[in-house]
Design a protein around this motif. Structure first.
Motif, PDB file in Angstrom:
ATOM      1  N   ALA A  29      13.089   6.525   4.639  1.00  0.00           N
ATOM      2  CA  ALA A  29      13.741   7.120   5.805  1.00  0.00           C
ATOM      3  C   ALA A  29      14.454   8.425   5.466  1.00  0.00           C
ATOM      4  CB  ALA A  29      14.736   6.124   6.415  1.00  0.00           C
ATOM      5  N   SER A  30      14.819   8.613   4.186  1.00  0.00           N
ATOM      6  CA  SER A  30      15.518   9.836   3.764  1.00  0.00           C
ATOM      7  C   SER A  30      14.545  10.905   3.278  1.00  0.00           C
ATOM      8  CB  SER A  30      16.520   9.514   2.658  1.00  0.00           C
ATOM      9  OG  SER A  30      15.855   9.075   1.479  1.00  0.00           O
ATOM     10  N   GLY A  31      13.245  10.661   3.394  1.00  0.00           N
ATOM     11  CA  GLY A  31      12.270  11.668   2.991  1.00  0.00           C
ATOM     12  C   GLY A  31      11.947  11.679   1.518  1.00  0.00           C
ATOM     13  N   GLY A  32      12.077  10.525   0.840  1.00  0.00           N
ATOM     14  CA  GLY A  32      11.711  10.449  -0.569  1.00  0.00           C
ATOM     15  C   GLY A  32      12.837  10.696  -1.532  1.00  0.00           C
ATOM     16  N   LYS A  33      14.075  10.402  -1.087  1.00  0.00           N
ATOM     17  CA  LYS A  33      15.248  10.593  -1.944  1.00  0.00           C
ATOM     18  C   LYS A  33      15.834   9.254  -2.372  1.00  0.00           C
ATOM     19  CE  LYS A  33      16.714  14.887   0.343  1.00  0.00           C
ATOM     20  NZ  LYS A  33      17.799  15.528   1.126  1.00  0.00           N
ATOM     21  N   LYS A  78       0.820  -1.210   0.000  1.00  0.00           N
ATOM     22  CA  LYS A  78       0.000   0.000   0.000  1.00  0.00           C
ATOM     23  C   LYS A  78       0.856   1.263   0.000  1.00  0.00           C
ATOM     24  CE  LYS A  78      -4.274  -1.809   1.998  1.00  0.00           C
ATOM     25  NZ  LYS A  78      -4.002  -3.223   1.702  1.00  0.00           N
ATOM     26  N   ALA A  79       1.983   1.213   0.686  1.00  0.00           N
ATOM     27  CA  ALA A  79       2.863   2.381   0.734  1.00  0.00           C
ATOM     28  C   ALA A  79       3.470   2.681  -0.632  1.00  0.00           C
ATOM     29  CB  ALA A  79       3.970   2.155   1.768  1.00  0.00           C
ATOM     30  N   PHE A  80       3.572   1.662  -1.497  1.00  0.00           N
ATOM     31  CA  PHE A  80       4.069   1.897  -2.848  1.00  0.00           C
ATOM     32  C   PHE A  80       3.046   2.706  -3.657  1.00  0.00           C
ATOM     33  CE2 PHE A  80       6.907  -1.294  -1.434  1.00  0.00           C
ATOM     34  CZ  PHE A  80       8.026  -1.281  -2.258  1.00  0.00           C
ATOM     35  N   THR A  81       1.762   2.512  -3.359  1.00  0.00           N
ATOM     36  CA  THR A  81       0.730   3.277  -4.054  1.00  0.00           C
ATOM     37  C   THR A  81       0.773   4.743  -3.651  1.00  0.00           C
ATOM     38  OG1 THR A  81      -0.718   1.361  -4.314  1.00  0.00           O
ATOM     39  CG2 THR A  81      -1.766   3.526  -4.373  1.00  0.00           C
ATOM     40  N   SER A  82       0.878   5.021  -2.359  1.00  0.00           N
ATOM     41  CA  SER A  82       0.964   6.426  -1.933  1.00  0.00           C
ATOM     42  C   SER A  82       2.245   7.062  -2.448  1.00  0.00           C
ATOM     43  CB  SER A  82       0.876   6.537  -0.411  1.00  0.00           C
ATOM     44  OG  SER A  82       1.930   5.861   0.233  1.00  0.00           O
ATOM     45  N   ALA A  83       3.355   6.306  -2.452  1.00  0.00           N
ATOM     46  CA  ALA A  83       4.614   6.849  -2.966  1.00  0.00           C
ATOM     47  C   ALA A  83       4.516   7.133  -4.464  1.00  0.00           C
ATOM     48  CB  ALA A  83       5.756   5.878  -2.690  1.00  0.00           C
ATOM     49  N   LEU A  84       3.900   6.216  -5.213  1.00  0.00           N
ATOM     50  CA  LEU A  84       3.740   6.426  -6.653  1.00  0.00           C
ATOM     51  C   LEU A  84       2.971   7.706  -6.930  1.00  0.00           C
ATOM     52  CD1 LEU A  84       3.759   5.586  -9.651  1.00  0.00           C
ATOM     53  CD2 LEU A  84       1.664   4.287  -9.183  1.00  0.00           C
ATOM     54  N   LEU A  85       1.858   7.905  -6.222  1.00  0.00           N
ATOM     55  CA  LEU A  85       1.079   9.116  -6.435  1.00  0.00           C
ATOM     56  C   LEU A  85       1.879  10.351  -6.035  1.00  0.00           C
ATOM     57  CD1 LEU A  85      -2.447   7.919  -5.239  1.00  0.00           C
ATOM     58  CD2 LEU A  85      -1.641   8.256  -7.575  1.00  0.00           C
ATOM     59  N   GLY A  86       2.697  10.234  -4.984  1.00  0.00           N
ATOM     60  CA  GLY A  86       3.564  11.347  -4.599  1.00  0.00           C
ATOM     61  C   GLY A  86       4.565  11.690  -5.684  1.00  0.00           C
ATOM     62  N   GLN A 121      15.402  13.884  -5.367  1.00  0.00           N
ATOM     63  CA  GLN A 121      14.175  14.008  -4.598  1.00  0.00           C
ATOM     64  C   GLN A 121      12.990  13.596  -5.470  1.00  0.00           C
ATOM     65  OE1 GLN A 121      14.196  15.641  -1.190  1.00  0.00           O
ATOM     66  NE2 GLN A 121      12.305  14.454  -1.097  1.00  0.00           N
ATOM     67  N   LEU A 122      12.553  12.324  -5.343  1.00  0.00           N
ATOM     68  CA  LEU A 122      11.448  11.838  -6.168  1.00  0.00           C
ATOM     69  C   LEU A 122      10.107  12.370  -5.707  1.00  0.00           C
ATOM     70  CD1 LEU A 122      12.223   8.070  -6.927  1.00  0.00           C
ATOM     71  CD2 LEU A 122      12.727  10.092  -8.297  1.00  0.00           C
ATOM     72  N   ILE A 123       9.956  12.579  -4.410  1.00  0.00           N
ATOM     73  CA  ILE A 123       8.719  13.116  -3.853  1.00  0.00           C
ATOM     74  C   ILE A 123       9.027  14.443  -3.178  1.00  0.00           C
ATOM     75  CG2 ILE A 123       6.767  12.721  -2.299  1.00  0.00           C
ATOM     76  CD1 ILE A 123       7.250   9.744  -2.531  1.00  0.00           C
ATOM     77  N   HIS A 124       8.347  15.501  -3.594  1.00  0.00           N
ATOM     78  CA  HIS A 124       8.587  16.826  -3.018  1.00  0.00           C
ATOM     79  C   HIS A 124       8.381  16.780  -1.501  1.00  0.00           C
ATOM     80  CE1 HIS A 124       7.987  21.088  -2.059  1.00  0.00           C
ATOM     81  NE2 HIS A 124       8.673  21.339  -3.191  1.00  0.00           N
ATOM     82  N   PRO A 125       9.235  17.457  -0.720  1.00  0.00           N
ATOM     83  CA  PRO A 125       9.139  17.403   0.751  1.00  0.00           C
ATOM     84  C   PRO A 125       7.752  17.735   1.289  1.00  0.00           C
ATOM     85  CG  PRO A 125      11.192  18.441   0.106  1.00  0.00           C
ATOM     86  CD  PRO A 125      10.419  18.221  -1.154  1.00  0.00           C
ATOM     87  N   PHE A 175       5.683  14.708   0.714  1.00  0.00           N
ATOM     88  CA  PHE A 175       6.134  13.585   1.532  1.00  0.00           C
ATOM     89  C   PHE A 175       5.645  13.728   2.975  1.00  0.00           C
ATOM     90  CE2 PHE A 175       8.986  10.970   4.027  1.00  0.00           C
ATOM     91  CZ  PHE A 175       9.141   9.847   3.237  1.00  0.00           C
ATOM     92  N   LYS A 176       5.590  14.959   3.476  1.00  0.00           N
ATOM     93  CA  LYS A 176       5.140  15.186   4.851  1.00  0.00           C
ATOM     94  C   LYS A 176       3.735  14.636   5.071  1.00  0.00           C
ATOM     95  CE  LYS A 176       7.896  19.334   5.767  1.00  0.00           C
ATOM     96  NZ  LYS A 176       7.845  20.813   5.962  1.00  0.00           N
ATOM     97  N   GLU A 177       2.890  14.738   4.054  1.00  0.00           N
ATOM     98  CA  GLU A 177       1.521  14.247   4.199  1.00  0.00           C
ATOM     99  C   GLU A 177       1.472  12.727   4.310  1.00  0.00           C
ATOM    100  OE1 GLU A 177      -1.385  15.989   4.568  1.00  0.00           O
ATOM    101  OE2 GLU A 177      -0.014  17.684   4.808  1.00  0.00           O
ATOM    102  N   ILE A 178       2.431  12.044   3.687  1.00  0.00           N
ATOM    103  CA  ILE A 178       2.477  10.579   3.764  1.00  0.00           C
ATOM    104  C   ILE A 178       2.725  10.118   5.195  1.00  0.00           C
ATOM    105  CG2 ILE A 178       3.798   8.535   3.054  1.00  0.00           C
ATOM    106  CD1 ILE A 178       4.268   9.860   0.365  1.00  0.00           C
TER     107      ILE A 178
END
Length: 562
Positions: A277-281, A86-94, A287-291, A294-297
């Motif tokens: 753990a690195s905040g989406g890097k 499930k976390a891969f889905t939220s990360a993909l959308l991010g 930086q694949l997911i903007h900070p 990422f905070k919302e995740i």
């Protein structure tokens, strides 16, 4: 410069270049000892473990990925992760939100689903239809019931399920209760498909798996290893005193891949943990997911129900404290020994895994096993997760080779943790009039329930492709029956599953409900409803010849059996 000095320099340079160091020998020795103890006392066939602490990286496999013929589990052995995906889905959308940020095609966590799906987004509640967002799907706070992900429901496409959300029962007011929902994660995955025109599985494999260098990982439409995936771990059940490989027919996830489609190795999961753990890097600091996204995740989006909180809590009876009280976007959130912790377990008929990370420490871990079913996170995976967490956090160990097996004892008496009383009334033995029950009952979201008979005396049932068995009457007065599943799901569902017939008309029942104690929510099927008919009647197609043949064979076999 002498040879020894040159070698030292080369080792340092190589370590710096790879961005990875090593854990201390005493730390990895402790992991080996604890894993060995847990596998032995829990009869676990195989396991993988990874740990990340800044630049330190550890990944290792233990035991067997397959038993016959034997196949060792290595750090590169993929295994199915279930809801960890499930976390891969939220990360993909991010990632997709980051790529389209500040463009005409941009979208965000609070984007309304009605603006994405248009007229296809059909809910009977106007407020839900206009206000529901991507964030609501990912945080399990819509108030809608889940659908059937257990009995092999036929694939109709995620786009079709978007149109059928109107048929999902409402269990609580919007945004007022946390209700775990696999189907709505499938809808969230479809958001990515709508925004890009690409399939969900392809997006995960390109935007996450390939981007992070997860070379053994994959997201596919099938979760059971194919004939070409000979290095993948197989799932095992404990039956008749021995481990037996799980039947591939009960591992069908249909259209709900975004709720958990990923298989990955220990090395892959180490990279995934580093990314989170690195905040989406990525490893090269991209930086694949903007900070801000990422905070919302990792932010609390909805408080958990009491039962879920208990899975992650260590109260005052334990020497250390732990909590898990809220859900973010694909992650459970809380604290362990004062450190903020995000984690997510996953479990599917023998396959079990957990991934966790500490965002303030740039550290995390993963554990994955392949049986035996039945296993649960609380007693099989959480004790070892505490051991790994203490290592990466630099805390003193509070579990040893004995208590990692006996957990929650000696701190809690396991017998004092009483499960819900799900006992049933005694079955009636009086013959029943089987014709009034027989027929095909269907639902627009739960699939098909076929009731057959054997020699006019025994009633049979088939829920979709895998939920097969016989019925034993509990009460003639209210039309309730015990569901006795055959070997496919009998060790998954257990013996406390029941259904009830209703709406008696024209000398036969017109509906049937499967109780919530079977698959966590009530499934209702009715005669005269067709699951496979498309929601848009102009595009409707008849039942496929193979589906029709399957129903005919089931009824024929029921009539021939003695």
């Amino acid at each position: 410069m002498n040879a020894q000095h040159l070698m030292t320099v080369l080792v340092v340079l190589c370590t710096f270049a790879s961005g990875q160091g090593s854990f201390f020998q005493n730390e990895t020795d402790l992991v080996d000892a604890m894993v060995s103890a847990v596998m032995r006392c829990k009869n676990i066939p195989g396991m993988s473990v990874s740990m990340v602490r800044g630049g330190d990286f550890f990944a290792k496999g233990y035991g067997h990925a397959r038993l016959d013929p034997p196949l060792n589990w290595t750090s590169q052995t993929p295994a199915y992760l279930a809801s960890v995906g499930k976390a891969f889905t939220s990360a993909l959308l991010g990632v997709l939100m980051t790529e389209t940020r500040n463009t005409a095609n941009s979208f965000y966590w609070d984007t309304k689903l009605s603006s994405i799906f248009g007229d296809d987004f059909r809910l009977t509640n106007d407020y839900l239809r206009t206000e529901m967002t991507i964030k609501d799907l990912l945080s399990h706070r819509t108030g809608l019931s889940d659908t059937d992900v257990y009995t092999g429901i036929q694939r109709i496409g995620r786009a079709e399920f978007v149109k059928r959300l109107q048929y999902l029962p409402t269990l609580s007011p919007f945004r007022e209760q946390w209700i775990f929902n696999n189907l709505l994660y499938a809808i969230a995955g479809h958001v990515g498909e709508k925004r890009t025109g690409q399939g969900y599985e392809s997006l995960v494999n390109s935007k996450i798996v390939a981007a992070l260098g997860m070379s053994q990982a994959s997201c596919g439409t099938e979760i059971y290893p194919t004939s070409s995936q000979t290095n993948y771990a197989l799932p095992y059940h404990f039956k008749n005193g021995k481990l037996e490989v799980g039947d591939s027919r009960i591992y069908k996830i249909g259209d709900v891949g975004p709720a958990g489609c990923v298989s990955a190795s220990a090395e892959d999961l180490g990279k995934w943990v580093q990314f989170m753990a690195s905040g989406g890097k990525t490893a090269n600091q991209t930086q694949l997911i903007h900070p801000d996204l990422f905070k919302e995740i990792t932010k609390a989006q909805r408080l958990l129900d009491e039962s879920s909180v208990s899975r992650f809590t260590l109260d005052s009876d334990y020497p250390v404290s732990a909590s898990g009280t809220w859900y973010g976007l694909g992650w459970y959130g809380g604290y362990y020994r004062g450190h903020k912790r995000l984690l997510h377990p996953g479990n599917r008929y023998g396959y079990s895994a957990v991934v966790g990370f500490f965002p303030d420490k740039n550290a995390g871990f993963s554990i994955s096993i392949n049986g035996p079913w039945y296993n649960d996170y609380r007693t099989y995976l959480s004790p070892l997760s505490y051991v790994l967490s203490d290592i990466i956090l630099g805390e003193n160990q509070w579990l040893d080779n004995n208590t990692v097996c006996s957990f929650p004892a000696p701190y809690k008496n396991p017998s004092s943790i009483v499960p819900l009383n799900r006992s049933m009334p005694r079955d009636e033995t009086i013959p029943i009039e089987t014709p009034k029950y027989v027929g095909i009952y269907q639902s627009r979201v739960f699939g098909t329930m076929t009731i057959g008979q054997i020699n006019g005396q025994i009633l049979t049932f088939q829920m979709n492709s895998a939920g097969i068995g016989n019925l034993s009457i509990i009460s003639r007065a209210d039309g309730s029956f015990r569901m006795i599943f055959n070997e496919l799901l009998n060790d998954v569902v257990g013996s406390d599953c029941s259904l009830q017939f209703g709406s008696f008309n024209n000398e036969s029942y017109q509906s049937v409900k499967v109780a919530s104690n079977c698959f966590y929510t009530t499934y209702e099927y009715k005669k005269g409803v067709e699951f496979e008919e498309l929601e848009d009647k102009s595009a409707a197609v008849p039942l496929s010849k193979w589906s029709a043949l399957g129903v005919c064979l089931f009824v024929a076999i029921s009539l021939m059996c003695t």
